[in-house]
Design an enzyme around this catalytic site. Structure first.
Site, PDB file in Angstrom:
ATOM      1  N   PRO A  75       0.557  -1.017  -0.056  1.00 26.56           N
ATOM      2  CA  PRO A  75      -0.021   0.041   0.174  1.00 26.56           C
ATOM      3  C   PRO A  75       0.941   1.369  -0.229  1.00 26.56           C
ATOM      4  O   PRO A  75       1.704   1.312   0.706  1.00 26.56           O
ATOM      5  CB  PRO A  75      -0.858   0.049   1.275  1.00 26.56           C
ATOM      6  CG  PRO A  75      -0.041  -1.190   2.195  1.00 26.56           C
ATOM      7  CD  PRO A  75       0.446  -2.164   1.030  1.00 26.56           C
ATOM      8  N   ASN A  76       0.173   2.165  -0.776  1.00 28.16           N
ATOM      9  CA  ASN A  76       0.917   3.632  -0.763  1.00 28.16           C
ATOM     10  C   ASN A  76       2.192   3.492  -1.632  1.00 28.16           C
ATOM     11  O   ASN A  76       2.678   4.768  -1.897  1.00 28.16           O
ATOM     12  CB  ASN A  76       0.965   4.407   0.446  1.00 28.16           C
ATOM     13  CG  ASN A  76      -0.148   4.248   1.411  1.00 28.16           C
ATOM     14  OD1 ASN A  76      -1.090   4.972   0.644  1.00 28.16           O
ATOM     15  ND2 ASN A  76      -0.430   3.678   2.467  1.00 28.16           N
ATOM     16  N   ARG A 114       4.882  10.539  -2.783  1.00 29.66           N
ATOM     17  CA  ARG A 114       4.778  10.547  -1.253  1.00 29.66           C
ATOM     18  C   ARG A 114       5.814  10.874  -0.557  1.00 29.66           C
ATOM     19  O   ARG A 114       6.955  10.167  -0.714  1.00 29.66           O
ATOM     20  CB  ARG A 114       4.036   9.176  -1.216  1.00 29.66           C
ATOM     21  CG  ARG A 114       4.006   8.851   0.182  1.00 29.66           C
ATOM     22  CD  ARG A 114       4.127   7.223   0.190  1.00 29.66           C
ATOM     23  NE  ARG A 114       3.839   6.672   1.669  1.00 29.66           N
ATOM     24  CZ  ARG A 114       4.188   5.448   2.049  1.00 29.66           C
ATOM     25  NH1 ARG A 114       4.389   4.550   1.299  1.00 29.66           N
ATOM     26  NH2 ARG A 114       3.611   5.315   3.401  1.00 29.66           N
ATOM     27  N   TYR A 161      11.018   9.130   1.339  1.00 32.44           N
ATOM     28  CA  TYR A 161      10.940   7.800  -0.020  1.00 32.44           C
ATOM     29  C   TYR A 161      11.697   8.398  -1.148  1.00 32.44           C
ATOM     30  O   TYR A 161      11.941   7.454  -2.108  1.00 32.44           O
ATOM     31  CB  TYR A 161       9.612   7.305  -0.101  1.00 32.44           C
ATOM     32  CG  TYR A 161       8.940   6.802   1.031  1.00 32.44           C
ATOM     33  CD1 TYR A 161       9.139   5.534   1.694  1.00 32.44           C
ATOM     34  CD2 TYR A 161       7.872   7.581   1.762  1.00 32.44           C
ATOM     35  CE1 TYR A 161       8.769   5.018   2.723  1.00 32.44           C
ATOM     36  CE2 TYR A 161       7.245   7.103   2.895  1.00 32.44           C
ATOM     37  CZ  TYR A 161       7.644   5.715   3.345  1.00 32.44           C
ATOM     38  OH  TYR A 161       7.182   5.237   4.559  1.00 32.44           O
ATOM     39  N   ASN A 169       7.956  -5.594  -0.487  1.00 34.36           N
ATOM     40  CA  ASN A 169       7.879  -4.315   0.327  1.00 34.36           C
ATOM     41  C   ASN A 169       6.476  -4.404   0.718  1.00 34.36           C
ATOM     42  O   ASN A 169       5.789  -3.666  -0.155  1.00 34.36           O
ATOM     43  CB  ASN A 169       8.461  -3.101  -0.146  1.00 34.36           C
ATOM     44  CG  ASN A 169       8.380  -2.051   0.499  1.00 34.36           C
ATOM     45  OD1 ASN A 169       7.506  -1.948   1.829  1.00 34.36           O
ATOM     46  ND2 ASN A 169       9.035  -0.876   0.478  1.00 34.36           N
ATOM     47  N   ALA A 222       2.891  -0.716   4.973  1.00 31.77           N
ATOM     48  CA  ALA A 222       2.485  -0.768   6.388  1.00 31.77           C
ATOM     49  C   ALA A 222       1.872  -2.181   6.950  1.00 31.77           C
ATOM     50  O   ALA A 222       1.783  -2.440   8.061  1.00 31.77           O
ATOM     51  CB  ALA A 222       1.159   0.274   6.721  1.00 31.77           C
ATOM     52  N   GLU A 244      12.439  -9.207   2.201  1.00 30.51           N
ATOM     53  CA  GLU A 244      11.770  -8.148   2.818  1.00 30.51           C
ATOM     54  C   GLU A 244      12.597  -6.798   2.558  1.00 30.51           C
ATOM     55  O   GLU A 244      13.734  -6.793   3.068  1.00 30.51           O
ATOM     56  CB  GLU A 244      11.475  -8.312   4.286  1.00 30.51           C
ATOM     57  CG  GLU A 244      10.754  -7.025   4.773  1.00 30.51           C
ATOM     58  CD  GLU A 244      10.383  -7.284   6.565  1.00 30.51           C
ATOM     59  OE1 GLU A 244      10.635  -8.422   6.859  1.00 30.51           O
ATOM     60  OE2 GLU A 244      10.022  -6.215   7.135  1.00 30.51           O
ATOM     61  N   HIS A 297      12.714  -2.447   2.720  1.00 26.76           N
ATOM     62  CA  HIS A 297      11.978  -1.225   3.043  1.00 26.76           C
ATOM     63  C   HIS A 297      13.043   0.066   2.666  1.00 26.76           C
ATOM     64  O   HIS A 297      14.089  -0.148   2.880  1.00 26.76           O
ATOM     65  CB  HIS A 297      11.806  -0.922   4.579  1.00 26.76           C
ATOM     66  CG  HIS A 297      10.790  -2.123   5.117  1.00 26.76           C
ATOM     67  ND1 HIS A 297       9.620  -1.992   5.067  1.00 26.76           N
ATOM     68  CD2 HIS A 297      11.127  -3.338   5.880  1.00 26.76           C
ATOM     69  CE1 HIS A 297       9.076  -3.097   5.575  1.00 26.76           C
ATOM     70  NE2 HIS A 297       9.966  -3.795   6.084  1.00 26.76           N
ATOM     71  N   ARG A 307      12.506   5.372  12.866  1.00 27.33           N
ATOM     72  CA  ARG A 307      11.304   5.976  12.680  1.00 27.33           C
ATOM     73  C   ARG A 307      10.552   5.697  13.802  1.00 27.33           C
ATOM     74  O   ARG A 307      10.673   5.305  14.805  1.00 27.33           O
ATOM     75  CB  ARG A 307      10.582   5.561  11.342  1.00 27.33           C
ATOM     76  CG  ARG A 307      11.492   6.134  10.129  1.00 27.33           C
ATOM     77  CD  ARG A 307      10.800   5.770   8.676  1.00 27.33           C
ATOM     78  NE  ARG A 307       9.537   6.469   8.723  1.00 27.33           N
ATOM     79  CZ  ARG A 307       8.798   6.385   7.511  1.00 27.33           C
ATOM     80  NH1 ARG A 307       8.753   5.316   6.806  1.00 27.33           N
ATOM     81  NH2 ARG A 307       7.615   7.163   7.586  1.00 27.33           N
TER      82      ARG A 307
END
Ligand code: DQA
Length: 137
Positions: free
Chosen positions: A9-10, A17, A22, A71, A74, A95, A97, A104
């Site tokens: 998502p996103n 964004r 990012y 990835n 969330a 995985e 990111h 964060r």
């Protein structure tokens, strides 16, 4: 060698964004660059904002692809269902990111997926996807 990148998502908004987190690069443009970098790899890309669609794609590719770069956005921090899907398939999953999730908010420090993955790359920007392809090679 067949590898798929699955973005959650996103991540369709990469480049627009929160560019300070990012970056400013559009993922499709970056993906074209990856294809040039790895001409001998069959590289596929899938993005969805929907948990079930990500799980369907893991099922669809997870018995025939040599590697999956995931990835989950969330969903990384919440999804038992995606974690179970990684356990259910045979292909190794890395995985990734883009941001350093450990620098964060505390809720980003825990991943429901990491323990089921072969490895984790975080905080290296889009370069993380490239390093994951290199690892599978
Ligand atoms: C992310 C980190 C997640 O915490 C966040 O929800 C994302 C992107 C990353 O690539 O840094 O959507 O997975």
């Amino acid at each position: 060698m067949k590898i798929i990148i699955i973005n959650g998502p996103n991540l369709n908004l990469l480049g627009i964004r929160e560019p300070e987190i990012y970056g400013v690069e559009n993922f499709e443009v970056f993906f074209d660059h990856l294809r040039v970098l790895f001409p001998n790899v069959t590289l596929h890309y899938f993005q969805s904002n929907h948990e079930g669609a990500i799980i369907d794609k893991l099922h669809e590719t997870g018995f025939s692809y040599d590697g999956i770069i995931l990835n989950a956005g969330a969903y990384t921090h919440t999804s038992i269902a995606i974690s179970d899907a990684i356990s259910a398939i045979e292909s190794p999953v890395i995985e990734v990111h883009i941001s350093n999730v450990y620098a964060r908010e505390a809720y980003r420090h825990h991943s429901m997926l990491s323990a089921k993955c072969e490895g984790v790359i975080a905080g290296l920007g889009l370069r993380g996807y490239e390093l994951a392809v290199q690892y599978f090679l």
